[in-house]
Design an enzyme around this catalytic site. Structure first.
Site, PDB file in Angstrom:
ATOM      1  N   TYR A 159     -12.474  -2.731  -4.670  1.00 55.15           N
ATOM      2  CA  TYR A 159     -12.632  -2.416  -2.955  1.00 55.15           C
ATOM      3  C   TYR A 159     -14.268  -2.492  -2.929  1.00 55.15           C
ATOM      4  CZ  TYR A 159      -8.402  -2.128  -0.134  1.00 55.15           C
ATOM      5  OH  TYR A 159      -7.539  -2.326  -0.162  1.00 55.15           O
TER       6      TYR A 159
ATOM      7  N   ASN B 155      -2.109   0.014   6.865  1.00 54.88           N
ATOM      8  CA  ASN B 155      -1.955  -1.619   7.221  1.00 54.88           C
ATOM      9  C   ASN B 155      -0.365  -1.580   6.212  1.00 54.88           C
ATOM     10  OD1 ASN B 155      -3.489  -2.013   5.520  1.00 54.88           O
ATOM     11  ND2 ASN B 155      -4.761  -3.074   6.064  1.00 54.88           N
TER      12      ASN B 155
ATOM     13  N   LYS C 103       1.089  -1.539   0.158  1.00 58.29           N
ATOM     14  CA  LYS C 103       0.014   0.366  -0.111  1.00 58.29           C
ATOM     15  C   LYS C 103       0.771   1.263  -0.148  1.00 58.29           C
ATOM     16  CE  LYS C 103      -3.862  -2.675   2.210  1.00 58.29           C
ATOM     17  NZ  LYS C 103      -5.364  -2.215   3.685  1.00 58.29           N
TER      18      LYS C 103
ATOM     19  N   HIS D 214      -1.962  -5.798   1.536  1.00 61.39           N
ATOM     20  CA  HIS D 214      -3.011  -6.246   1.330  1.00 61.39           C
ATOM     21  C   HIS D 214      -3.263  -7.156   1.105  1.00 61.39           C
ATOM     22  CE1 HIS D 214      -7.194  -7.101   0.154  1.00 61.39           C
ATOM     23  NE2 HIS D 214      -7.082  -7.268  -0.784  1.00 61.39           N
TER      24      HIS D 214
ATOM     25  N   GLU E  13      -9.486 -11.075  -7.647  1.00 65.10           N
ATOM     26  CA  GLU E  13      -8.477  -9.667  -7.174  1.00 65.10           C
ATOM     27  C   GLU E  13      -7.539 -10.080  -8.900  1.00 65.10           C
ATOM     28  OE1 GLU E  13      -7.824  -9.465  -3.261  1.00 65.10           O
ATOM     29  OE2 GLU E  13      -9.822  -9.004  -2.600  1.00 65.10           O
TER      30      GLU E  13
HETATM   31  P1  CMP Z   1      -7.686  -3.850   3.212  1.00 69.61           P
HETATM   32  O1  CMP Z   1      -6.793  -5.817   3.566  1.00 69.61           O
HETATM   33  O2  CMP Z   1      -7.178  -3.721   2.243  1.00 69.61           O
HETATM   34  O3  CMP Z   1      -9.508  -4.211   3.043  1.00 69.61           O
HETATM   35  C1  CMP Z   1     -10.182  -3.622   3.233  1.00 69.61           C
HETATM   36  C2  CMP Z   1      -9.318  -2.195   4.360  1.00 69.61           C
HETATM   37  O4  CMP Z   1      -9.837  -1.240   4.664  1.00 69.61           O
HETATM   38  C3  CMP Z   1      -8.123  -3.216   5.725  1.00 69.61           C
HETATM   39  O5  CMP Z   1      -6.844  -3.891   4.915  1.00 69.61           O
HETATM   40  C4  CMP Z   1      -8.261  -1.768   6.219  1.00 69.61           C
HETATM   41  O6  CMP Z   1      -7.009  -1.275   5.677  1.00 69.61           O
HETATM   42  C5  CMP Z   1      -9.446  -0.821   5.424  1.00 69.61           C
HETATM   43  N1  CMP Z   1     -10.088  -0.325   7.091  1.00 69.61           N
HETATM   44  C6  CMP Z   1     -10.398   0.856   7.642  1.00 69.61           C
HETATM   45  N2  CMP Z   1     -10.939   0.580   8.430  1.00 69.61           N
HETATM   46  C7  CMP Z   1     -11.413  -0.602   8.477  1.00 69.61           C
HETATM   47  C8  CMP Z   1     -12.633  -1.419   9.374  1.00 69.61           C
HETATM   48  N3  CMP Z   1     -13.054  -0.432  10.470  1.00 69.61           N
HETATM   49  N4  CMP Z   1     -11.962  -2.742   9.555  1.00 69.61           N
HETATM   50  C9  CMP Z   1     -11.686  -3.896   8.644  1.00 69.61           C
HETATM   51  N5  CMP Z   1     -10.609  -2.723   7.346  1.00 69.61           N
HETATM   52  C10 CMP Z   1     -10.559  -1.467   7.503  1.00 69.61           C
END
Ligand code: CMP
Length: 142
Positions: A50, A113, A10, A116, A127
């Site tokens: 997403y 984070n 990311k 992904h 995906e």
């Molecule tokens: P990712 O694995 O990219 O999939 C969806 C993303 O939404 C997740 O990682 C997080 O970075 C983001 N996200 C932000 N807020 C939340 C939340 N409350 N719960 C889950 N995902 C979240």
């Protein structure tokens, strides 16, 4: 069983110059990188990718963040790669992720984070095909 999955490094991890470290760990752990691209997602692309999160309270922030800068997208292949990569990246929330996982090491918060990874077979098919139709489960030899 050999499978494929999609990983995105990311924008925060790209900005923090952690791409090399993360790719090194991916390779050292034994995952095979079948395809790799650096891209900046448009809003339209991010919203389509997403789509399962559309309508959730964090959706707009997620799209803002994922379109804010470049990402690295990768298709990985390996035995039980979908399950193994989920363990490798760690909990979605870096504060809950186990020590040694990518999100523990390189994640800043729930949104930033660092990485992904597809969370199941159907997601992975969608995906991988989204970014790498040339490596889709249907066309490539698994
Ligand atoms: P990712 O694995 O990219 O999939 C969806 C993303 O939404 C997740 O990682 C997080 O970075 C983001 N996200 C932000 N807020 C939340 C939340 N409350 N719960 C889950 N995902 C979240």
């Amino acid at each position: 069983m050999i499978k494929r999955t999609l990983v995105i490094i990311k924008p925060n991890a790209v900005k923090d110059k952690n791409v090399g470290k993360i790719i090194n760990r991916i390779e050292e752990t034994g995952f095979i990188i079948l395809g790799i691209k650096m891209i900046q997602l448009s809003r339209e692309e991010a919203e389509s990718f997403y789509y399962v999160h559309r309508g959730k309270p964090f959706f707009k922030d997620l799209i803002d963040f994922m379109t804010s800068d470049k990402c690295i997208t990768m298709v990985l292949e390996g035995n039980y790669v979908i399950t193994n990569i989920r363990n490798f990246v760690g909990d979605t929330d870096p504060e809950k992720a186990k020590k040694g996982t990518i999100r523990y090491e390189f994640g800043d918060d729930l949104s930033k984070n660092a990485i992904h990874a597809s969370d199941g077979i159907e997601t992975s098919k969608f995906e991988v095909n989204f970014f790498f139709p040339e490596f889709s489960w249907e066309t490539g030899k698994l």
